[in-house]
Design an enzyme around this catalytic site. Structure first.
Site, mmCIF file in Angstrom:
data_model
loop_
_atom_site.group_PDB
_atom_site.id
_atom_site.type_symbol
_atom_site.label_atom_id
_atom_site.label_comp_id
_atom_site.label_asym_id
_atom_site.label_seq_id
_atom_site.Cartn_x
_atom_site.Cartn_y
_atom_site.Cartn_z
ATOM 1 N N LYS A 210 2.266 -21.768 -17.118
ATOM 2 C CA LYS A 210 2.147 -21.008 -15.858
ATOM 3 C C LYS A 210 3.253 -19.965 -15.894
ATOM 4 C CE LYS A 210 -0.122 -20.943 -13.065
ATOM 5 N NZ LYS A 210 -1.223 -20.256 -12.450
ATOM 6 N N HIS B 35 -10.334 -25.347 -13.462
ATOM 7 C CA HIS B 35 -9.161 -24.950 -12.677
ATOM 8 C C HIS B 35 -8.643 -26.148 -11.895
ATOM 9 C CE1 HIS B 35 -7.585 -23.467 -8.690
ATOM 10 N NE2 HIS B 35 -6.794 -22.834 -9.531
HETATM 11 O O1 GKR Z 1 -0.114 -24.478 -8.506
HETATM 12 O O2 GKR Z 1 1.174 -22.752 -8.726
HETATM 13 C C1 GKR Z 1 0.093 -23.309 -8.881
HETATM 14 C C2 GKR Z 1 -1.023 -22.624 -9.573
HETATM 15 O O3 GKR Z 1 -0.623 -21.357 -9.976
HETATM 16 C C3 GKR Z 1 -2.233 -22.563 -8.691
HETATM 17 O O4 GKR Z 1 -1.878 -22.159 -7.419
HETATM 18 C C4 GKR Z 1 -3.337 -21.684 -9.229
HETATM 19 O O5 GKR Z 1 -4.401 -21.698 -8.311
HETATM 20 O O6 GKR Z 1 -3.654 -23.350 -10.873
HETATM 21 C C5 GKR Z 1 -3.984 -22.136 -10.454
HETATM 22 C C6 GKR Z 1 -4.316 -21.175 -11.512
HETATM 23 O O7 GKR Z 1 -4.695 -21.596 -12.586
HETATM 24 O O8 GKR Z 1 -4.270 -19.961 -11.271
HETATM 25 MG MG MG Z 2 -5.236 -19.617 -13.216
#
Ligand code: GKR
Ligand code: MG
Length: 411
Positions: free
Chosen positions: A165, A296
């Site tokens: 991420k 997702h």
């Molecule tokens: O939990 O911070 C997070 C993710 O970035 C999430 O909010 C996203 O919706 O998991 C997600 C993604 O793959 O973009």
């Molecule tokens: Mg994503």
């Protein structure tokens, strides 16, 4: 078979300070839990995002009295968002599959697999204030810390696919993290690595990063930039597949993606696309269009994780390891009986029992419902300002974790 009782319970569960392009996860993540009972003695459970209780309640009149086996009618009767529907549908399928004495994935047409392989969902993060959590409760604020977190996830759960991420730090930090991760987890040892900065890179930055990453053989680039059209531009310059849960996240996005050919891999999600049956339908679309299918994830408790498990087991087109936030859920923070569902060698087995295969622990549900009333006890905004005093909220709020407006590229 008729639904005789509907209960909707908003809950809050502890979350670690995970960083993403809009800030930091707050210390509590809210979820909405749906429970039904039927006049012939079956129960069903569903789970979805926060703030869905009101719209589910607004459907109460037809839900109570409805036969949960009549799913086509129920889909037509629903008035509300796909996210709200997903919890109601899950609960109905759970109850109906129990009556049929079949695991849910078999009840909806049969399984393509007995178990599902998942991806480690790795974050830069602050240390949790109270050291709370199942794993990686410490900080990971640089590429080395990130690799350490990956080692923990691989050692504990056996994941072979690793998701970065990104998008919190500038792109060169994400590139270095990718380089170190690839060095530690080589492709020839069976490891896949993907990166998702949630659309905060411009087209030019996305192309530059793609060129840098090509040598490390990424599995895909997830939402590097902002729209289907912008991804189509990026694709002119790299062969790395593009993936999305942002610009292709609903059935209405399928046609534009077919026209513009921006996204190669769809991250389906039964919450966002409108249920477990919709996840299967996403699979059919991917087969027809020649797109890949992944999954997702947002923070979830055991009901959503089980629903994702059955969705993925029942969908033959799934050909990438779906994401899962589930390891970030505390060991004692779930609402299902018998403790959390388990990963082994990166894989989760479909439970052998009828329905979802998990049951709600009423005491645990009550505890999380009470936790919601306490409100968010942290001020993690201060943590961000400590490392970046120039930080500003992107969308006017510091909620950080659920992208009310998708961020515009900033790098
Ligand atoms: O939990 O911070 C997070 C993710 O970035 C999430 O909010 C996203 O919706 O998991 C997600 C993604 O793959 O973009
Ligand atoms: Mg994503």
């Amino acid at each position: 078979m008729k639904i005789s009782k509907l209960t909707v319970t908003p809950v809050a569960t502890h979350d670690q300070p995970l960083l993403n392009s809009t800030g930091v996860h707050e210390s509590f993540r809210e979820r909405t839990i749906v429970q039904i009972e039927t006049d012939d003695g079956y129960t069903g459970a569903g789970e979805t995002h926060a703030y869905k209780a009101q719209e589910i309640e607004a459907n109460r009149d037809w839900i109570v009295g409805h036969d949960p086996q009549q799913m086509t009618q129920a889909r037509l009767l629903w008035k509300g968002t796909p996210q709200g529907w997903s919890a109601v549908e899950t609960a109905m399928l759970d109850a109906a599959a129990k009556k049929a004495e079949m695991p849910l994935c078999d009840y909806i047409g049969g399984r393509a697999r007995d178990s599902v392989e998942w991806a480690a969902y790795l974050f830069y993060k602050f240390a949790d204030e109270n050291g709370q959590g199942e794993i990686a409760t410490g900080a990971a604020l640089d590429p080395e810390g990130f690799v350490k977190q990956a080692e923990d996830f691989v050692e504990r759960y056996g994941f072979k696919a690793l998701k970065i991420k990104g998008g919190f730090f500038e792109p060169d930090v994400d590139i270095e993290t990718f380089r170190l991760l690839r060095k530690r987890f080589p492709k020839q040892d069976g490891y896949e690595i993907r990166i998702d900065p949630n659309a905060v890179w411009t087209i030019d930055t996305s192309i530059r990063v793609a060129k840098e990453l090509e040598q490390y053989d990424p599995q895909y680039l997830e939402d590097p930039t902002d729209s289907i059209a912008d991804h189509a531009e990026v694709k002119k310059h790299t062969d790395i597949p593009t993936a999305s849960n942002m610009c292709v996240s609903a059935f209405s996005h399928v046609k534009p993606n077919a026209q513009l050919e921006g996204i190669d891999v769809i991250l389906g999600d039964h919450h966002h696309w409108g249920g477990i049956l919709a996840y299967k339908e996403t699979g059919v679309l991917c087969r027809v269009m020649g797109w890949g299918l992944s999954g997702h994830s947002n923070n979830s408790l055991g009901i959503s994780q089980a629903a994702m498990l059955h969705s993925c087991a029942a969908t033959p087109e799934l050909n990438y390891q779906p994401d899962t936030h589930y390891p970030w859920t505390d060991t004692d923070g779930d609402i299902i009986k018998g403790g959390k569902l388990q990963f082994k060698d990166g894989v989760m087995e479909v439970p052998d029992k009828p329905g979802l295969g998990v049951e709600i622990d009423e005491d645990a549900l009550g505890t999380l419902a009470e936790a919601l009333k306490m409100g968010p006890p942290s001020n993690r905004k201060e943590m961000i300002l400590d490392i970046d005093p120039t930080a500003v909220p992107r969308d006017g709020s510091w909620t950080g974790y659920n992208f009310p407006n998708y961020a515009k590229p900033r790098w």
